[in-house]
Design an enzyme around this catalytic site. Structure first.
Site, PDB file in Angstrom:
ATOM      1  CE  LYS A   1     -25.801 -17.434 -17.554  1.00  0.00           C
ATOM      2  NZ  LYS A   1     -26.943 -16.595 -17.150  1.00  0.00           N
TER       3      LYS A   1
ATOM      4  CB  SER B   1     -28.621 -15.114 -20.358  1.00  0.00           C
ATOM      5  OG  SER B   1     -28.463 -15.169 -18.957  1.00  0.00           O
TER       6      SER B   1
ATOM      7  CB  SER C   1     -31.009 -15.206 -17.165  1.00  0.00           C
ATOM      8  OG  SER C   1     -30.958 -14.169 -18.112  1.00  0.00           O
TER       9      SER C   1
END
Lengths: 478, 105
Positions: A71, A146, A170
């Protein structure tokens, strides 16, 4: 998937360079917008080194030569780290996050940086300055957020497994929306050093994978105390694949919170959940209804605490030390406020709300009140865990929604996190596992929640669901 | 917590505290959205928390300490390299002490 690939690499049926090329080729043809930066050269270099390490037979770990994605909120030495924001520009950190460094030390190959909601703020991955991520299962739908890129990349076969972060769901929400497995570890199990901070009392790094075992394998590499993160717990690294296996066969008492089945839950979610429950009952587990009475307050608590911590953490983006700076003949204050105008809309909204909640005259009414209710929510779980060994609940009230469906109404978007947030507030570990598909073909997920540091138990339950209830098909084109 | 009307003026005042420039459109939009969100948050008031200790961290454990030893770091040059503007091995910023007629900073 990781352990099968590991066997092939070890027996030299496959080289890490071949495997890395395979994924790079798939990334080049990607239509989900999962990657923000692809490290073609670096990853091939890492793969070559991994092949040499495997050939030498020395210090080979299950991740040696395995291509992973990160990420883009984790700092990577010399590789652009954007947090999916314009404000960081082409920022290249001069160091690796501890979790990244540990993956590299294990010999993993890092393919690149994955798309996300800007600064991890969002539940749909529509808040990225680089465009939304599309759900690989159906491109008209969101992948969840997210860590949307981290989930989509696993589903679309653009990395063997990935790292995401989970502040209010997330990792788990995108795992549920894409039919992948996502683990949010106990707060403090994985070092946050080098993770760009959003809400420091809630943030935790976690793996996403095609299977539970993949998550366990990645967790084994990144867990354990780090002197550089004072909130990381004094725990030694452990082999979570072995610990998970040791938990299998135990007959458990599993609690189902009645508050999660009241209003707004999609029929397909309730149906698949009850099928999963039946499957686990057949396997010998006992189910009891439990109560987590303060569940309905969790979204309100979260959206005060998370935004307050964010407004403080994001003060560092001031145009002085990294990233972009507004141009022109500006005073210091103008330089700050014009530079910070580069934040996206959701980030600005949260900075405003957080600054307000912490401001003189409102601190007690909002921030302190939320901290008090947080203790009540956490206490609900302590009470429940006196009676049960684990908690089982849906990950989200619905399957994935359409791109654009909720973006105009922030509150509606926030309410989507109602089942994932309480876990972060209490700092507990939880894993989202696929349990089937809704009528329109979209994946549905369910989560197991454990006591602090009981990752092996919830991993074992998740694996049992895969083996005895439902297994989502994985196709990485081998 | 009294009912809050998150007016455009409040948004602008808070935006200044946060050193965050907003467009007129954003200000108006946030005013209505944040009013709605604070209205939702009101539900916390239905709970009596007068005897509840605020929870600010998950684990009630002592902060782990480590020896204060030097260790390798990327070095000042690598860190300064990330800055948008630098001069003489320092961060360069606009004038901090206000001059008359300019900014209060």
């Amino acid at each position: 998937m990781i352990l099968e690939l590991h066997e092939k690499l070890k027996s030299r049926k496959l080289s890490s360079v071949e495997l890395t090329r395979h994924y790079l080729k798939r990334i080049a043809a990607d239509r989900t917008n999962s990657y923000l930066t692809v490290c073609e050269e670096e990853s091939l270099k890492e793969a070559t080194a991994a092949d040499a390490r495997i050939a030498s037979g020395k210090d080979v770990t299950p991740l040696t030569g395995i291509p992973l994605g990160l990420k883009d909120i984790l700092c990577t030495n010399g590789v652009r780290t954007t947090c999916a924001s314009k404000i960081l520009g082409d920022y290249k950190p001069p160091y690796d996050a501890t979790s990244v460094e540990r993956l590299k030390r294990s010999g993993a190959v890092t393919l690149g940086k994955l798309n996300m909601d800007e600064f991890a703020m969002g539940g749909s991955n529509e808040n990225s300055a680089f465009g939304a991520v599309k759900n690989p299962v159906n491109p008209e739908y969101v992948p969840g957020g997210s860590s949307g890129g981290s989930a989509a990349a696993v589903k679309a076969g653009l990395a063997a497994a990935t790292l995401g972060t989970d502040t209010g769901g997330s990792v788990r929400l995108p795992a549920a929306f894409t039919g992948t497995v996502g683990l949010k570890p106990t707060y403090g199990l994985v070092s946050r050093y080098g993770l760009v901070a959003f809400a420091s009392s809630l943030d935790q790094i976690g793996p996403l994978g095609a299977t539970t075992e993949d998550c366990a394998a990645v967790l084994s590499a990144i867990a354990g105390h780090d002197p550089l993160d004072s909130t990381s717990f004094k725990r030694e690294p452990a082999d979570y694949v072995a610990l998970m296996a040791a938990e299998r066969g135990k007959k458990l008492r599993i609690g189902v919170p009645k508050e999660y089945f009241v209003e707004g839950i999609e029929k397909a979610v309730a149906e698949k959940f009850s099928e999963a429950r039946k499957g686990l009952e057949k396997a010998g587990h006992t189910f009891v209804e439990i109560s987590l009475p303060h569940t309905e307050y969790s979204v309100a608590v979260y959206y005060i605490l998370a935004v307050s911590e964010a407004s403080s953490n994001l003060a560092r983006f001031d145009g002085v030390r990294y990233g972009m700076r507004a141009k022109g003949d500006l005073s210091l204050t103008e330089m700050y406020s014009k530079t910070r105008a580069l934040f996206g809309e959701e980030v600005k909204r949260r900075i405003i709300l957080g600054t307000f909640a912490l401001s003189a005259g409102y601190y007690d009414a909002y921030f302190k009140k939320a901290c008090q209710v947080r203790r009540l929510i956490s206490g609900d779980f302590s009470e429940a865990f006196k009676k049960v060994d684990a908690v089982m609940a849906p990950t989200a009230p619905s399957a994935a929604f359409r791109l654009g469906e909720k973006i105009a109404d922030p509150l509606k978007m926030y309410l989507n996190d109602i089942f994932t947030i309480p876990v972060n507030l209490a700092g507990l570990p939880a894993i989202s596992t696929p349990i089937g598909r809704a009528a329109q073909g979209l994946p549905i997920g369910m989560q197991f929640i454990g006591r602090h540091f009981e990752e092996p138990r919830i991993l074992a339950l998740s694996k049992q669901v895969e083996e005895e209830v439902y297994r989502e098909k994985v196709d990485h084109g081998f | 917590m009294a009912k809050i009307d998150f007016s455009s003026e409040t948004v602008m005042k808070v935006a200044h505290l946060a050193r965050l420039e907003l467009t007129a459109e954003e200000t108006a939009k946030f005013s209505s959205q944040l009013t709605k969100i604070l209205d939702y948050v009101e539900k916390l008031n239905s709970l009596d928390t007068s005897k509840v200790e605020p929870m600010t961290q998950v684990h009630d454990v002592e902060t782990p300490l480590r020896e204060d030893e030097t260790r390798p770091s990327p070095g000042a040059a690598a860190i300064l390299d990330s800055a948008p503007e630098q001069v003489f091995d320092n961060y360069k910023v606009p004038q901090v002490i206000a001059t008359k007629g300019k900014d209060e900073a």
